[in-house]
Design an enzyme around this catalytic site. Structure first.
Site, mmCIF file in Angstrom:
data_model
loop_
_atom_site.group_PDB
_atom_site.id
_atom_site.type_symbol
_atom_site.label_atom_id
_atom_site.label_comp_id
_atom_site.label_asym_id
_atom_site.label_seq_id
_atom_site.Cartn_x
_atom_site.Cartn_y
_atom_site.Cartn_z
ATOM 1 C CG ASP A 123 -69.730 -32.744 76.487
ATOM 2 O OD1 ASP A 123 -70.591 -31.915 75.515
ATOM 3 O OD2 ASP A 123 -68.907 -33.304 76.105
ATOM 4 C CG HIS A 144 -74.799 -27.836 77.153
ATOM 5 N ND1 HIS A 144 -73.648 -28.908 77.062
ATOM 6 C CD2 HIS A 144 -75.826 -28.468 77.528
ATOM 7 C CE1 HIS A 144 -74.193 -29.918 77.538
ATOM 8 N NE2 HIS A 144 -75.468 -29.763 77.711
#
Length: 422
Positions: free
Chosen positions: A397, A393
């Site tokens: 995204d 992450h």
């Protein structure tokens, strides 16, 4: 002439290995390039061939020993036949054995000891002949010497009792903390236990998995794919594909092609973090996870975007065969920009795959199950598969991760969009 046996170069970033096993014993005849010893690294198992033909003269690194690149493993008497060695031994055995001080026959030759064992014996002034040996061919191991020394060590004298001190005022009882090493030894379980040293490969797998969890911000997103159309297409072209290319048409080639299509649209999933920079890869080296008895390995399909369906299926089949035989090379498992892991072959319905550092994405495939789903305004039985994308992450995204699986789903559910070279 004696020829040394050394640890060969093991590839980029690999500097050490564990001696797994010797295929030959001291005194046995070996041919040129015949496998002598097996080394286990954190990626592959490597066989070291004999540099010359002759007889194995000595073994300096027993099984289980950790060795570095270039270290001496043993030596070979070049060109010496087994018969000559036996004849020499017979000639020696015909001579009368020397007498010991007490008049009894002594040992004619001192047993061959590895450097570590010899140093331990000499430093502690021990007689090797008095120590029970448990190694191959009656060889003395370091563990044998240590066990002998522990058994022979005198018991520690009892500590004299101290005079009783005056009674102190009572205090509330405090919790007692005992160090693990001070606890009494656990009695042996009568039901049976077996302790096996972790292989170098298994240790490295554990390190890398924990490293991935500690370093990356791993998140997983899921989707499901209707496999009905792809299964029908595969069934229709399976025989003609195998007849033309000599390899079976599997699902991995479709998912590899579909994943590459999604990676081209979402380059962050194919990238990695290097310091304070994001490295975007304009090539697609796809790792294919393969399970072996020794652990999971990930050989790489280099430039997979340039491979045909037949090339992909052929390479994957070859990887599987050689992985089970321990024949994969280090170069074949180095690098990779994205990984596909198919837990469905073991019956997994759903999982959260762990990243293969420094990659930023891994696709998990699962078992195909027939389930009732809504198609249009009707309920139909369809062949469905759950898919999972674990991603870092820090670089990917949530929108990109979800879009990746949507694109994958679209291509697999409409396989006509993917070319099949038949």
């Amino acid at each position: 002439m004696s020829k040394p046996i050394t640890v060969p170069s093991l590839g980029e970033s690999i500097t050490e290995a564990i001696v797994a096993r010797w295929f030959k014993s001291v005194g046995e005849e070996v041919a040129l390039d015949e496998p002598l010893v097996e080394l286990e690294t954190d990626k592959v198992t490597v066989e070291v061939p004999s540099p010359v033909g002759g007889v194995l003269a000595e073994v300096l690194a027993d099984s289980g020993t950790e060795v570095e690149v270039g270290a001496l493993l043993g030596s070979i008497d070049e060109g010496v036949a087994t018969g000559e060695k036996s004849a020499g031994k017979s000639a020696k055995s015909s001579e009368p054995a020397p007498k010991a001080a007490n008049g009894s026959a002594g040992v004619a030759e001192e047993p061959t000891l590895s450097p570590a064992v010899r140093k331990l014996v000499e430093d502690n002034k021990l007689d090797p002949a008095a120590i029970p040996a448990s190694g191959p061919k009656g060889r003395l191991t370091k563990g044998d010497v240590i066990a002998f020394m522990e058994e022979a060590a005198p018991a520690k004298p009892a500590t004299p009792a101290k005079a009783p001190s005056p009674a102190a005022a009572p205090r509330p009882a405090a919790p007692v903390f005992v160090r693990a090493e001070e606890l009494p030894a656990r009695p042996e379980d009568s039901r049976g236990e077996e302790r096996v040293r972790m292989s170098r490969l298994r240790q490295r797998i554990a390190e890398r998995l924990k490293e991935a969890q500690n370093t990356a911000a791993i998140l997983t997103t899921f989707n499901e794919i209707d496999m009905t159309s792809l299964m029908a297409l595969r069934s229709e072209y399976r025989d003609s594909f195998e007849k033309k290319h000599g390899v079976k048409l599997g699902f991995m080639s479709f998912f590899t092609k579909a994943a590459i299509g999604a990676l081209k649209e979402l380059p962050a999933v194919n990238g990695e973090i290097h310091g304070d920079e994001i490295v975007y890869k304009n090539y697609y080296d796809i790792g294919v996870a393969v399970g072996t008895p020794q652990g999971l390995v990930v050989p790489i399909l280099r430039d997979a975007d340039k491979l045909s369906f037949a090339d992909i299926e052929s390479q994957i089949a070859d990887f599987g065969r050689r992985a089970r035989d321990g024949k994969l090379t280090i170069q074949e498992m180095t690098g990779g920009t994205f990984t596909i892991s198919n837990g469905g072959v073991y019956g997994s319905m759903l999982s959260m795959p762990i990243l293969n550092p420094p990659q930023s994405g891994i696709l998990g495939l699962h078992k195909i199950e027939k389930r009732p789903v809504v198609v249009g305004d009707e309920i139909a039985v369809r062949s469905m598969m759950y898919v999972a994308l674990s991603y870092d992450h820090r670089i990917v995204d949530g929108r990109e991760a979800v879009t990746f699986l949507v694109r994958l789903k679209e291509m697999i559910e409409d396989p006509q969009r993917l070319l099949i070279d038949v």
